[in-house]
Design a protein around this motif. Structure first.
Motif: not given
Length: 253
Positions: A6-7, A63-70, A76-81
């Motif tokens: 997470l970044s 910005s919020i990046a998860f595993e390098g992806e913004d 919510i459901h897309e982030r959960a997936r």
């Protein structure tokens, strides 16, 4: 080589038009446990809800990046997936849906595959045993008639079964007695591994006793004013937050 999970960079956020977060930076790598502490109303819950994508919380900058992806624009459901899980401070009751069905349906939705029922039941039994939960709770409606402690254990049960890449725990230990906190802490420790990460918001540091904490951050007035190693928890417990304001973030590690 560490892998960033997470970044968060320059994060500003508002709720109902009121600015809550005022430039938060935070990085969590795989295999790390991070803790956020701070006075009530400092923006801790806003931060984790924003990471999860709760629509009530408006990201106004950063910005919020998860595993390098913004992921700033994802729902919510897309982030959960993608592997983000939020344990609620005040879990909701869901009449008509059993604990078992909720977890199994969530597993199906995240993986895109049908969960094999026998393997699922075996894993569910194992997780419930670890949390000292009566297996009868699996067939009860989610949180309906549950005590506060049972609701919190149910949150950790969901986390253990869904096995997210990043678990956000928003005061999961609040309102629990000493024995329940130990059980919840053991559940988090059981979940934790080198490929995932945990971000814990807490006032009761007993939940940290069974965990190896990598970084501690103090959030006040919407900003992280101090970060350090696990020793920062002891400093806060003995001297309070005021010492960080008056004396600065010294010997934070």
């Amino acid at each position: 080589m560490t892998e960033q999970l997470l970044s968060i960079c320059g994060l500003y956020a508002a709720v109902d038009g009121k600015e809550i977060l005022k430039g938060v930076d935070l990085q969590i790598n795989k295999g790390e446990v991070h803790v956020i502490m701070g006075p009530n109303g400092s923006g801790k819950s806003t931060l984790v809800n924003l990471i999860m994508g709760q629509p009530k919380y408006e990201m106004t900058a950063g910005s919020i990046a998860f595993e390098g992806e913004d992921i700033s624009a994802l729902k919510i459901h897309e982030r959960a997936r993608k592997g983000i899980f939020l344990s609620f401070q005040n879990p909701e009751e869901i009449p008509g849906i059993t604990v078992e069905n909720l977890i199994r349906t969530s597993q199906n939705a995240i993986s895109g595959e049908t969960v094999k029922i026998m393997a699922f039941k075996k894993n569910l039994q194992k997780a419930m045993d670890a949390l000292k939960m009566d297996t009868a709770y699996a067939s009860r409606h989610v949180n309906v008639g549950f005590s506060g402690g049972e609701k919190k254990r149910n949150e950790i049960l969901q986390m253990m079964m869904l096995n997210p890449k990043l678990a956000l725990l928003d005061e999961t230990d609040s309102g629990l007695d000493v024995d329940a906190v130990r059980i919840v802490s053991a559940g988090v420790s059981r979940f934790k591994n080198a490929q995932n990460g945990v971000l814990i918001i807490t006032h009761n540091t007993k939940i940290l006793e069974q965990l190896q904490v990598d970084r501690v951050h103090v959030l006040m007035n919407g900003r992280i004013i101090c970060s350090g190693d696990a020793g920062l928890v002891d400093k806060i417990n003995s001297e309070g937050y005021s010492s960080l304001v008056s004396g600065g973030c010294k010997n934070a590690g």
